[in-house]
Design a protein around this motif. Structure first.
Motif, PDB file in Angstrom:
ATOM      1  N   ILE A  82       0.835  -1.199   0.000  1.00  0.00           N
ATOM      2  CA  ILE A  82       0.000   0.000   0.000  1.00  0.00           C
ATOM      3  C   ILE A  82       0.875   1.256   0.000  1.00  0.00           C
ATOM      4  CG2 ILE A  82      -1.640   1.324   1.401  1.00  0.00           C
ATOM      5  CD1 ILE A  82      -2.920  -1.306   2.195  1.00  0.00           C
ATOM      6  N   ARG A  83       1.957   1.194   0.754  1.00  0.00           N
ATOM      7  CA  ARG A  83       2.836   2.370   0.816  1.00  0.00           C
ATOM      8  C   ARG A  83       3.428   2.702  -0.545  1.00  0.00           C
ATOM      9  NH1 ARG A  83       5.106   0.249   5.481  1.00  0.00           N
ATOM     10  NH2 ARG A  83       7.071  -0.112   4.406  1.00  0.00           N
ATOM     11  N   GLU A  84       3.580   1.675  -1.383  1.00  0.00           N
ATOM     12  CA  GLU A  84       4.200   1.927  -2.682  1.00  0.00           C
ATOM     13  C   GLU A  84       3.185   2.071  -3.810  1.00  0.00           C
ATOM     14  OE1 GLU A  84       6.955  -1.257  -2.871  1.00  0.00           O
ATOM     15  OE2 GLU A  84       8.339  -0.263  -1.497  1.00  0.00           O
ATOM     16  N   SER A  85       1.904   1.906  -3.474  1.00  0.00           N
ATOM     17  CA  SER A  85       0.894   1.949  -4.533  1.00  0.00           C
ATOM     18  C   SER A  85       0.513   3.404  -4.840  1.00  0.00           C
ATOM     19  CB  SER A  85      -0.346   1.170  -4.111  1.00  0.00           C
ATOM     20  OG  SER A  85      -1.123   1.954  -3.230  1.00  0.00           O
ATOM     21  N   PHE A  86      -0.232   3.554  -5.924  1.00  0.00           N
ATOM     22  CA  PHE A  86      -0.664   4.904  -6.327  1.00  0.00           C
ATOM     23  C   PHE A  86      -1.683   5.483  -5.342  1.00  0.00           C
ATOM     24  CE2 PHE A  86      -3.813   2.028  -7.866  1.00  0.00           C
ATOM     25  CZ  PHE A  86      -5.003   2.736  -7.861  1.00  0.00           C
ATOM     26  N   LEU A  87      -2.245   4.613  -4.470  1.00  0.00           N
ATOM     27  CA  LEU A  87      -3.239   5.076  -3.506  1.00  0.00           C
ATOM     28  C   LEU A  87      -2.613   5.784  -2.310  1.00  0.00           C
ATOM     29  CD1 LEU A  87      -5.667   2.033  -3.427  1.00  0.00           C
ATOM     30  CD2 LEU A  87      -6.194   4.328  -4.235  1.00  0.00           C
ATOM     31  N   TRP A  88      -1.313   5.621  -2.127  1.00  0.00           N
ATOM     32  CA  TRP A  88      -0.675   6.103  -0.907  1.00  0.00           C
ATOM     33  C   TRP A  88      -0.839   7.609  -0.672  1.00  0.00           C
ATOM     34  CZ3 TRP A  88      -0.159   4.623   3.563  1.00  0.00           C
ATOM     35  CH2 TRP A  88       0.799   5.153   4.445  1.00  0.00           C
ATOM     36  N   PRO A  89      -0.710   8.447  -1.715  1.00  0.00           N
ATOM     37  CA  PRO A  89      -0.900   9.887  -1.474  1.00  0.00           C
ATOM     38  C   PRO A  89      -2.260  10.193  -0.839  1.00  0.00           C
ATOM     39  CG  PRO A  89      -0.004   9.545  -3.657  1.00  0.00           C
ATOM     40  CD  PRO A  89      -0.313   8.179  -3.103  1.00  0.00           C
ATOM     41  N   VAL A  90      -3.269   9.348  -1.130  1.00  0.00           N
ATOM     42  CA  VAL A  90      -4.589   9.541  -0.525  1.00  0.00           C
ATOM     43  C   VAL A  90      -4.618   8.922   0.870  1.00  0.00           C
ATOM     44  CG1 VAL A  90      -7.014   8.859  -0.672  1.00  0.00           C
ATOM     45  CG2 VAL A  90      -5.822   9.681  -2.704  1.00  0.00           C
ATOM     46  N   LEU A  91      -4.124   7.690   0.974  1.00  0.00           N
ATOM     47  CA  LEU A  91      -4.264   6.935   2.225  1.00  0.00           C
ATOM     48  C   LEU A  91      -3.325   7.398   3.338  1.00  0.00           C
ATOM     49  CD1 LEU A  91      -4.865   3.340   0.847  1.00  0.00           C
ATOM     50  CD2 LEU A  91      -6.526   4.924   1.815  1.00  0.00           C
ATOM     51  N   ARG A  92      -2.401   8.286   3.056  1.00  0.00           N
ATOM     52  CA  ARG A  92      -1.583   8.777   4.168  1.00  0.00           C
ATOM     53  C   ARG A  92      -2.126  10.099   4.702  1.00  0.00           C
ATOM     54  NH1 ARG A  92       3.423  10.644   0.547  1.00  0.00           N
ATOM     55  NH2 ARG A  92       2.504  12.601  -0.071  1.00  0.00           N
ATOM     56  N   GLU A  93      -3.154  10.633   4.037  1.00  0.00           N
ATOM     57  CA  GLU A  93      -3.752  11.881   4.498  1.00  0.00           C
ATOM     58  C   GLU A  93      -4.810  11.604   5.566  1.00  0.00           C
ATOM     59  OE1 GLU A  93      -3.073  14.964   3.839  1.00  0.00           O
ATOM     60  OE2 GLU A  93      -1.471  14.437   2.419  1.00  0.00           O
ATOM     61  N   PRO A  94      -4.687  12.263   6.735  1.00  0.00           N
ATOM     62  CA  PRO A  94      -5.697  12.031   7.776  1.00  0.00           C
ATOM     63  C   PRO A  94      -7.111  12.364   7.307  1.00  0.00           C
ATOM     64  CG  PRO A  94      -4.200  13.828   8.377  1.00  0.00           C
ATOM     65  CD  PRO A  94      -3.611  13.160   7.189  1.00  0.00           C
ATOM     66  N   PHE A  95      -7.238  13.378   6.442  1.00  0.00           N
ATOM     67  CA  PHE A  95      -8.582  13.756   5.986  1.00  0.00           C
ATOM     68  C   PHE A  95      -9.270  12.609   5.258  1.00  0.00           C
ATOM     69  CE2 PHE A  95     -11.492  15.288   2.716  1.00  0.00           C
ATOM     70  CZ  PHE A  95     -12.346  16.069   3.468  1.00  0.00           C
ATOM     71  N   TRP A  96      -8.571  12.032   4.267  1.00  0.00           N
ATOM     72  CA  TRP A  96      -9.196  10.972   3.477  1.00  0.00           C
ATOM     73  C   TRP A  96      -9.434   9.723   4.314  1.00  0.00           C
ATOM     74  CZ3 TRP A  96     -11.507  12.840  -0.412  1.00  0.00           C
ATOM     75  CH2 TRP A  96     -10.963  13.915  -1.117  1.00  0.00           C
ATOM     76  N   CYS A  97      -8.497   9.415   5.200  1.00  0.00           N
ATOM     77  CA  CYS A  97      -8.677   8.228   6.050  1.00  0.00           C
ATOM     78  C   CYS A  97      -9.893   8.382   6.952  1.00  0.00           C
ATOM     79  CB  CYS A  97      -7.426   7.990   6.891  1.00  0.00           C
ATOM     80  SG  CYS A  97      -6.041   7.455   5.902  1.00  0.00           S
ATOM     81  N   THR A  98     -10.032   9.576   7.557  1.00  0.00           N
ATOM     82  CA  THR A  98     -11.193   9.816   8.414  1.00  0.00           C
ATOM     83  C   THR A  98     -12.474   9.732   7.599  1.00  0.00           C
ATOM     84  OG1 THR A  98      -9.817  11.308   9.695  1.00  0.00           O
ATOM     85  CG2 THR A  98     -12.180  11.388  10.114  1.00  0.00           C
ATOM     86  N   LEU A  99     -12.421  10.320   6.400  1.00  0.00           N
ATOM     87  CA  LEU A  99     -13.608  10.297   5.546  1.00  0.00           C
ATOM     88  C   LEU A  99     -14.002   8.859   5.197  1.00  0.00           C
ATOM     89  CD1 LEU A  99     -15.729  11.807   3.939  1.00  0.00           C
ATOM     90  CD2 LEU A  99     -14.134  11.890   2.020  1.00  0.00           C
ATOM     91  N   ILE A 100     -13.004   8.041   4.838  1.00  0.00           N
ATOM     92  CA  ILE A 100     -13.288   6.638   4.496  1.00  0.00           C
ATOM     93  C   ILE A 100     -13.912   5.921   5.697  1.00  0.00           C
ATOM     94  CG2 ILE A 100     -12.227   4.417   3.895  1.00  0.00           C
ATOM     95  CD1 ILE A 100     -10.094   6.088   2.339  1.00  0.00           C
ATOM     96  N   ALA A 101     -13.310   6.130   6.871  1.00  0.00           N
ATOM     97  CA  ALA A 101     -13.833   5.468   8.077  1.00  0.00           C
ATOM     98  C   ALA A 101     -15.258   5.920   8.380  1.00  0.00           C
ATOM     99  CB  ALA A 101     -12.917   5.746   9.272  1.00  0.00           C
ATOM    100  N   LEU A 102     -15.496   7.236   8.326  1.00  0.00           N
ATOM    101  CA  LEU A 102     -16.838   7.758   8.614  1.00  0.00           C
ATOM    102  C   LEU A 102     -17.858   7.217   7.610  1.00  0.00           C
ATOM    103  CD1 LEU A 102     -16.195  11.542   9.481  1.00  0.00           C
ATOM    104  CD2 LEU A 102     -17.016   9.786  11.046  1.00  0.00           C
ATOM    105  N   ALA A 103     -17.472   7.188   6.326  1.00  0.00           N
ATOM    106  CA  ALA A 103     -18.399   6.742   5.290  1.00  0.00           C
ATOM    107  C   ALA A 103     -18.726   5.255   5.452  1.00  0.00           C
ATOM    108  CB  ALA A 103     -17.804   7.009   3.908  1.00  0.00           C
ATOM    109  N   LEU A 104     -17.685   4.441   5.718  1.00  0.00           N
ATOM    110  CA  LEU A 104     -17.932   3.007   5.909  1.00  0.00           C
ATOM    111  C   LEU A 104     -18.799   2.778   7.144  1.00  0.00           C
ATOM    112  CD1 LEU A 104     -14.418   1.519   5.060  1.00  0.00           C
ATOM    113  CD2 LEU A 104     -16.545   1.126   3.812  1.00  0.00           C
ATOM    114  N   ASN A 105     -18.547   3.576   8.185  1.00  0.00           N
ATOM    115  CA  ASN A 105     -19.304   3.443   9.429  1.00  0.00           C
ATOM    116  C   ASN A 105     -20.775   3.797   9.225  1.00  0.00           C
ATOM    117  OD1 ASN A 105     -20.295   4.787  12.153  1.00  0.00           O
ATOM    118  ND2 ASN A 105     -18.700   3.319  12.663  1.00  0.00           N
ATOM    119  N   THR A 106     -21.033   4.962   8.672  1.00  0.00           N
ATOM    120  CA  THR A 106     -22.427   5.374   8.485  1.00  0.00           C
ATOM    121  C   THR A 106     -23.100   4.506   7.422  1.00  0.00           C
ATOM    122  OG1 THR A 106     -23.928   7.239   8.146  1.00  0.00           O
ATOM    123  CG2 THR A 106     -21.943   7.219   6.807  1.00  0.00           C
ATOM    124  N   GLY A 107     -22.314   4.021   6.450  1.00  0.00           N
ATOM    125  CA  GLY A 107     -22.862   3.122   5.435  1.00  0.00           C
ATOM    126  C   GLY A 107     -23.454   1.871   6.068  1.00  0.00           C
TER     127      GLY A 107
END
Lengths: 228, 240
Positions: A82-107
């Motif tokens: 994951i650290r080397e994938s193209f997703l890393w710039p998104v997944l290391r940002e606290p904003f996007w991680c929080t958003l993903i967690a909140l969305a999965l939770n409320t989903g």
């Protein structure tokens, strides 16, 4: 109570309001998009589909949101892939991680709300729709969904308010939402009572406004009123 | 010892005991908050059903405040603000030395206040759900108010309130994780410590998540058992 401190804190706290609102709005939109297919999968005749959706809902409703945020924000960095994938710039940002967690939770929570709503639709209506030749998709769109959303609205509204409150966990991964700003200000000024009171007032205003909007929606969708 | 409980896919590298201690603290925190929260809920419901307007308004403010503010904010307020308020109050009473508030005490206060606010509404609804003619009938055959409460009201209120109380306890159980923010060494905090040593955040947070999941599942089972017991002999259940 030092009212000067409270008033001085207001602009900073309002700055955090935008992040809170952004997180909540995006999480609700993405959560909604996750919830509907999940609810349908939970009611699907296909056992594997039911199982996957069931495990997802059970996991996200059965564990604390804080664990979910930490699992995504801190946890994913454990994997080199994951650290080397193209997703890393998104997944290391606290904003996007929080958003993903909140969305999965409320989903997950919203999926259960929708499932209950779908189940509440009288079965003979669906049979009648089939009998006059409606396709399953049309029957869902015209017969099931309008009744589902009406039935689910009070519980869904509750979930929306819970999301506002849940977004305060963004502050645990260094984000500057209302709670994040309040924690910083409280540490700087040594006046936690004043600062947290002010932040609480903003949250109260936010949740109150939200509940008013939901009431308005419920009133608009109330068919018994239109008939009378 | 506790490591052996872990499934083999998890290599906890000897940090199992840490998570076990954290789990015990989480359970303690949740149970103590449940006891105080039930008390707050009963007091709140009594106030909401009171003849006195002031009490009704006070209880209304309590539930509206707690339900409109994030739990994390309540915890922070109680922990950082509570110390100041408590010391000011003690100073006002003439007590001069500094009183410290532990993270556990602050956590219990915040969580039981939260539980109490939800329980207030649940108890109020449950008391309303008991038909008034039953109480009139009880009075007519000469039962004292205390006996009516014990024999007529309580068994039925308990039955009506159980589903709501169970769900609220599940919420509180998950919210105990937030008390890690003020430094209480419960499951989340201990997991964080283990992550600091091992640098394996995913493994440990996932394991913590599974522990929470197990606790949730256990509480749900207990809740179902209690509901079945509370509903025994209720007509209509046989029909459904």
């Amino acid at each position: 109570m030092n009212f000067d401190v409270m008033i001085e804190a207001l602009p900073d706290l309002m700055g955090g309001l935008w992040l809170t609102l952004g997180l909540v709005a995006l999480a609700l939109v993405v959560g909604f998009a996750i919830a509907l297919p999940t609810a349908l999968a939970r009611l699907s005749p296909l056992a594997p589909l039911r199982m996957v959706a069931g495990i997802y809902v059970f996991f996200f409703r059965g564990t604390p949101l804080l664990v979910q945020i930490f699992l995504i924000y801190y946890g994913l960095s454990q994997f080199e892939g994951i650290r080397e994938s193209f997703l890393w710039p998104v997944l290391r940002e606290p904003f996007w991680c929080t958003l993903i967690a909140l969305a999965l939770n409320t989903g997950a929570y919203t999926a259960e709300v929708f499932r209950g709503g779908i189940l509440s639709v009288a079965h003979n209506q669906i049979e009648a729709a089939r009998a006059i030749g409606m396709s399953p998709a049309t029957a869902f769109r015209r017969i099931i969904w309008p009744q589902t959303i009406r039935q689910a609205l009070p519980a869904y509204g509750n979930e929306m308010i819970l999301m506002v409150k849940a977004s305060s966990l963004a502050s645990t991964v260094t984000l500057m939402d209302i709670t994040g700003v309040a924690r910083t200000l409280a540490a700087e000024t040594y006046m936690p009572i004043e600062i947290y009171t002010m932040a609480a007032v903003i949250y109260l205003a936010l949740t109150f406004a939200m509940s008013q909007v939901i009431h308005l929606l419920e009133w608009k969708m109330d068919v018994t009123r239109a008939r009378a | 010892m506790t490591d052996r409980i872990a499934p083999p896919v998890f290599d906890l590298e000897g940090f199992g005991h840490l998570l076990f201690q954290g789990t015990l603290m989480t359970i303690q925190l949740a149970l103590v908050s449940l006891v105080f929260g039930l008390a707050f809920g009963l007091i709140g419901a009594t106030m909401k059903l009171s003849r006195y307007r002031v009490l009704r308004i006070l209880a209304g403010i309590y539930t509206a405040l707690i339900r409109g503010i994030p739990e994390l904010m309540v915890i922070l307020f109680v922990y950082y603000g509570g110390v100041i308020l408590l010391n000011n109050f003690a100073g006002w009473l003439g007590y001069d030395s500094y009183i410290d508030v532990s993270a556990f005490a602050a956590g219990v206060t915040a969580l039981s206040l939260t539980f109490g606010a939800y329980a207030t509404e649940i108890f109020r609804g449950a008391i309303h759900a008991v038909p008034t003619n039953q109480i009139e009938a009880a009075r007519a055959i000469g039962m004292s108010p205390a006996t009516i409460f014990r024999r007529i009201l309580l068994p039925q209120v308990w039955r009506f309130a159980l589903p709501g109380l169970g769900n609220t306890f599940l919420i509180i159980l998950k919210e105990t994780a937030l008390v890690s923010v003020i430094g209480l060494e419960e499951l989340m905090r201990k997991t964080d410590m283990a992550v600091g040593y091992t640098k394996e955040p995913f493994t440990f947070f996932l394991f913590a998540a599974l522990i929470y999941l197990a606790m949730t599942a256990f509480v749900m089972m207990v809740q179902q058992g209690l509901e079945r017991r509370a509903n025994r002999g209720v007509a209509g259940r046989a029909l459904s």
